[in-house]
Scaffold this motif. Structure first.
Motif, PDB file in Angstrom:
ATOM      1  N   VAL A 277       0.959  -1.330   0.028  1.00 35.88           N
ATOM      2  CA  VAL A 277      -0.047   0.023  -0.165  1.00 35.88           C
ATOM      3  C   VAL A 277       0.998   1.208   0.034  1.00 35.88           C
ATOM      4  CG1 VAL A 277      -2.035  -0.999   1.309  1.00 35.88           C
ATOM      5  CG2 VAL A 277      -0.092   0.155   2.565  1.00 35.88           C
ATOM      6  N   HIS A 278       0.457   2.451  -0.535  1.00 36.91           N
ATOM      7  CA  HIS A 278       1.039   3.611  -0.411  1.00 36.91           C
ATOM      8  C   HIS A 278       1.064   4.301   1.037  1.00 36.91           C
ATOM      9  CE1 HIS A 278      -0.116   3.171  -4.727  1.00 36.91           C
ATOM     10  NE2 HIS A 278       0.804   4.165  -4.894  1.00 36.91           N
ATOM     11  N   SER A 279       2.100   4.770   1.171  1.00 40.54           N
ATOM     12  CA  SER A 279       2.185   5.636   2.434  1.00 40.54           C
ATOM     13  C   SER A 279       1.679   6.864   2.486  1.00 40.54           C
ATOM     14  CB  SER A 279       3.859   5.652   2.887  1.00 40.54           C
ATOM     15  OG  SER A 279       3.864   6.491   3.809  1.00 40.54           O
ATOM     16  N   PRO A 280       0.682   7.199   3.216  1.00 42.51           N
ATOM     17  CA  PRO A 280       0.132   8.539   3.069  1.00 42.51           C
ATOM     18  C   PRO A 280       1.149   9.769   3.050  1.00 42.51           C
ATOM     19  CG  PRO A 280      -1.275   7.366   4.422  1.00 42.51           C
ATOM     20  CD  PRO A 280      -0.137   6.686   4.087  1.00 42.51           C
ATOM     21  N   ALA A 281       2.266   9.599   4.188  1.00 40.34           N
ATOM     22  CA  ALA A 281       3.116  10.614   4.363  1.00 40.34           C
ATOM     23  C   ALA A 281       4.195  10.678   3.157  1.00 40.34           C
ATOM     24  CB  ALA A 281       3.885  10.119   5.500  1.00 40.34           C
ATOM     25  N   LYS A 282       4.487   9.627   2.670  1.00 36.90           N
ATOM     26  CA  LYS A 282       5.439   9.832   1.317  1.00 36.90           C
ATOM     27  C   LYS A 282       4.831  10.219   0.239  1.00 36.90           C
ATOM     28  CE  LYS A 282       9.000   6.340   2.671  1.00 36.90           C
ATOM     29  NZ  LYS A 282       9.909   5.155   2.286  1.00 36.90           N
ATOM     30  N   LEU A 283       3.533   9.849   0.058  1.00 34.59           N
ATOM     31  CA  LEU A 283       2.502  10.335  -1.022  1.00 34.59           C
ATOM     32  C   LEU A 283       2.308  11.757  -1.038  1.00 34.59           C
ATOM     33  CD1 LEU A 283       0.985   9.709  -3.650  1.00 34.59           C
ATOM     34  CD2 LEU A 283      -0.958   8.929  -2.522  1.00 34.59           C
ATOM     35  N   ALA A 284       2.251  12.101   0.283  1.00 36.46           N
ATOM     36  CA  ALA A 284       1.990  13.773   0.390  1.00 36.46           C
ATOM     37  C   ALA A 284       3.161  14.485   0.181  1.00 36.46           C
ATOM     38  CB  ALA A 284       1.625  13.911   1.941  1.00 36.46           C
ATOM     39  N   ASP A 285       4.453  13.954   0.294  1.00 33.22           N
ATOM     40  CA  ASP A 285       5.681  14.668   0.013  1.00 33.22           C
ATOM     41  C   ASP A 285       5.882  14.731  -1.401  1.00 33.22           C
ATOM     42  OD1 ASP A 285       6.288  15.042   2.716  1.00 33.22           O
ATOM     43  OD2 ASP A 285       7.816  13.330   2.901  1.00 33.22           O
ATOM     44  N   ALA A 286       5.524  13.439  -2.187  1.00 37.40           N
ATOM     45  CA  ALA A 286       5.678  13.555  -3.518  1.00 37.40           C
ATOM     46  C   ALA A 286       4.661  14.621  -4.198  1.00 37.40           C
ATOM     47  CB  ALA A 286       5.518  11.884  -4.111  1.00 37.40           C
ATOM     48  N   LEU A 287       3.590  14.492  -4.039  1.00 38.19           N
ATOM     49  CA  LEU A 287       2.533  15.169  -4.471  1.00 38.19           C
ATOM     50  C   LEU A 287       2.628  16.806  -4.225  1.00 38.19           C
ATOM     51  CD1 LEU A 287      -0.866  13.080  -3.826  1.00 38.19           C
ATOM     52  CD2 LEU A 287       0.266  13.642  -5.894  1.00 38.19           C
ATOM     53  N   SER A 288       2.971  17.104  -2.907  1.00 35.07           N
ATOM     54  CA  SER A 288       3.373  18.557  -2.592  1.00 35.07           C
ATOM     55  C   SER A 288       4.729  18.872  -3.579  1.00 35.07           C
ATOM     56  CB  SER A 288       3.294  18.843  -1.192  1.00 35.07           C
ATOM     57  OG  SER A 288       4.630  17.945  -0.660  1.00 35.07           O
ATOM     58  N   GLY A 289       5.445  17.864  -3.470  1.00 38.84           N
ATOM     59  CA  GLY A 289       6.669  18.438  -4.235  1.00 38.84           C
ATOM     60  C   GLY A 289       6.635  18.515  -5.742  1.00 38.84           C
TER      61      GLY A 289
END
Length: 292
Positions: A277-289
């Protein structure tokens, strides 16, 4: 200018667990946040309530509402409670509450909005359409109807909805038009992501929007629905449904390949201890980046 006004407006499109993860991620950086969610499910509790009470499938909406609630919300925990005995066996309490709220409000969008208010959701959830729809796929073995049946089908070319003129709520189209970032996926490509995008008007609104369009690719192929797919095959399937994206986020470490595509691909770590599953924290960093 308020802090929220300075932060991006984000719209997530899809269904089920995947869009719930995106909403959890986007809560970390979005000013306004909306999930536009498929209602085509015909299995499990959602399918039973759909047939019994003539409502749209509410399970994916429930998951997304819970994703927007506080982590320690007792009501959100109750929404996810699933009965295992008696006449309610298999039903999630949240599906029953949503059904009651929709009936009490006399309107699907208003009923879901009332649920969001009760849950103190940090964002909004809208159905991709307010009509009962059936997902239909054209595959190598012919036409297949019903989300559960489509999920068990390989070599899918396209999906569509019956009735074909089912429309999204006007507010959904307005929010897509105003979004700074539109996140499509992750989730089952044909039975969640494209089941939402296939609603007439949504793909056109995404194409016309000024916002950045991001596709978050699944970590693994879903057997048999996307067996053998790499990232490029996912992008090609989106294009067959008139969805062009600006950038794809993927994580090839769990095993999916990239393939050959003209779309920009960012291959970054998107999982934590659980590589399923995707990590919400890592996905947040990637999307905001991507916005930065």
């Amino acid at each position: 200018m308020s802090a929220d006004a300075a932060r991006p407006a984000v719209v997530a499109i899809g269904g089920g667990h995947g869009t719930a993860v995106t909403l959890k991620a986007a809560r970390r950086y979005a000013g306004t946040l909306t999930g536009i969610v498929s209602v085509a499910d015909d299995g499990g509790s959602s399918g039973r309530l759909r047939e019994l009470l003539n409502v749209v499938a509410l399970g994916d909406i429930r998951k997304c509402l819970v994703a927007l609630a506080d982590d320690d919300s007792a009501l959100a925990t109750a929404f996810e409670r699933r009965y295992d005995e008696g006449e309610l066996a298999g039903h999630a309490l949240g599906n029953l509450i949503l059904t009651g709220l929709v009936d009490a409000m006399g309107d699907l969008v208003l009923g879901v909005g009332e649920a969001a208010r009760l849950l103190r959701a940090q964002g909004d959830v809208l159905p991709a359409t307010t009509e009962r729809v059936v997902l239909k796929a054209e595959s190598a073995r012919g036409t297949v109807a019903g989300q559960v049946a489509v999920m068990g089908t390989a070599d899918i070319r396209t999906v569509s909805l019956v009735p074909g003129d089912a429309r999204p709520p006007a507010l959904a189209l307005e929010l897509i038009a105003e979004a700074d970032q539109i996140v499509i996926g992750p989730g089952s490509l044909y039975t969640s992501v494209l089941a939402a995008v296939a609603v007439r008007g949504i793909a056109g609104a995404v194409a016309a929007s000024r916002g950045q369009v991001v596709y978050v690719c699944n970590l693994h192929p879903q057997i048999p629905e996307t067996e053998g797919y790499d990232v490029a095959a996912h992008v090609a399937a989106l294009a067959r449904h008139d969805v062009e994206v600006d950038v794809v986020l993927c994580d090839t470490i769990p095993g999916i390949g990239i393939g050959t595509t003209d779309v920009a691909v960012r291959d970054v770590s998107l999982t934590g201890g659980n590589t399923l599953v995707h990590s919400p924290a890592k996905l947040a960093d990637a999307l905001s980046g991507l916005l930065a």
